[in-house]
Design a protein around this motif. Sequence first.
Motif, PDB file in Angstrom:
ATOM      1  N   PRO A   1       0.816  -1.219   0.000  1.00  0.00           N
ATOM      2  CA  PRO A   1       0.000   0.000   0.000  1.00  0.00           C
ATOM      3  C   PRO A   1       0.848   1.266   0.000  1.00  0.00           C
ATOM      4  O   PRO A   1       1.903   1.336   0.634  1.00  0.00           O
ATOM      5  N   LEU A   2       0.364   2.277  -0.714  1.00  0.00           N
ATOM      6  CA  LEU A   2       1.037   3.570  -0.801  1.00  0.00           C
ATOM      7  C   LEU A   2       0.011   4.687  -0.673  1.00  0.00           C
ATOM      8  O   LEU A   2      -1.188   4.455  -0.842  1.00  0.00           O
ATOM      9  N   HIS A   3       0.489   5.893  -0.403  1.00  0.00           N
ATOM     10  CA  HIS A   3      -0.373   7.071  -0.501  1.00  0.00           C
ATOM     11  C   HIS A   3       0.302   8.078  -1.421  1.00  0.00           C
ATOM     12  O   HIS A   3       1.493   7.964  -1.749  1.00  0.00           O
ATOM     13  N   ALA A   4      -0.460   9.071  -1.856  1.00  0.00           N
ATOM     14  CA  ALA A   4       0.031   9.999  -2.865  1.00  0.00           C
ATOM     15  C   ALA A   4       1.234  10.801  -2.406  1.00  0.00           C
ATOM     16  O   ALA A   4       2.015  11.276  -3.234  1.00  0.00           O
ATOM     17  N   GLY A   5       1.407  10.963  -1.099  1.00  0.00           N
ATOM     18  CA  GLY A   5       2.566  11.686  -0.599  1.00  0.00           C
ATOM     19  C   GLY A   5       3.879  10.990  -0.859  1.00  0.00           C
ATOM     20  O   GLY A   5       4.950  11.596  -0.736  1.00  0.00           O
TER      21      GLY A   5
END
Length: 258
Positions: A33-37
């Motif tokens: 999982p990743l986030h846009a930051g």
Amino acid sequence: MPNYLAISPKECEGLAWLPPQDVHFAAHNALVPLHAGELAKAASAMPLALVKEGREWKLVGVASLQSNHNLFIKDGKWLGQYRPQSLATWPFSVVNVGEKGVVTFDRDSGLLADDLNTPGAEPFFDNHGSPSHSLQAVLDVLKANHGKHRATQKALAALDTAQLIVPWPEHLLASLGMRIPGLHMVDETALAKLDDQAFLNLRSAQALPLAYALNLSLQQAHLLSRLARLNPGTAAVPEDLDTVFGNDDDEFTFDFDS
């Protein structure tokens, strides 16, 4: 289904946890999982994709060509030039309840201790009900990332509404020998043909940087093939990782909106 422990002084009374010493826990996770930051660093270090979970799209780093083996992890060590932030907070996570986030601990992680005197264990809270130093460090990261995850989901929802999400190209899947289903990207041709209002909607949702970084990251797909040869599960890790990556690829609740 995850077996959650809600992090609160009451629920965690008499309990402690064993901070993970490496990332062996993710060795079987083909998608991270990743986030846009994280886009700027993650997109230059591994291929990214969108995958559907229930009704929502999720941003992930693609770490393998097949399920159950993370090519970026060997002997508990992360081999890549960028390590996703989700690996730093496991086995903690945030479950959304309305506008608030409930911090939870994965009971099935094997890191929960029911004896405060367990060697290496850290208490969740001190005698005054305040988070311990080690727990507070995790909470700080979770709180900082919570808004970024929400912004990511808003951007992905905008891309979905604009009908821009498409599967990875068949020629790319075939050339890699990819056996993980459901990997998606953004249709840049369709993006370029959007009318002004639709384009402004994407811009307002901050979806454009995500779309471009997502597709540019596919240039890193070659790393998966190279890692598959060097880290098939039993092969030794090369001493010089430049041979792989190259020199240039370099119910304890919180109001997270406050």
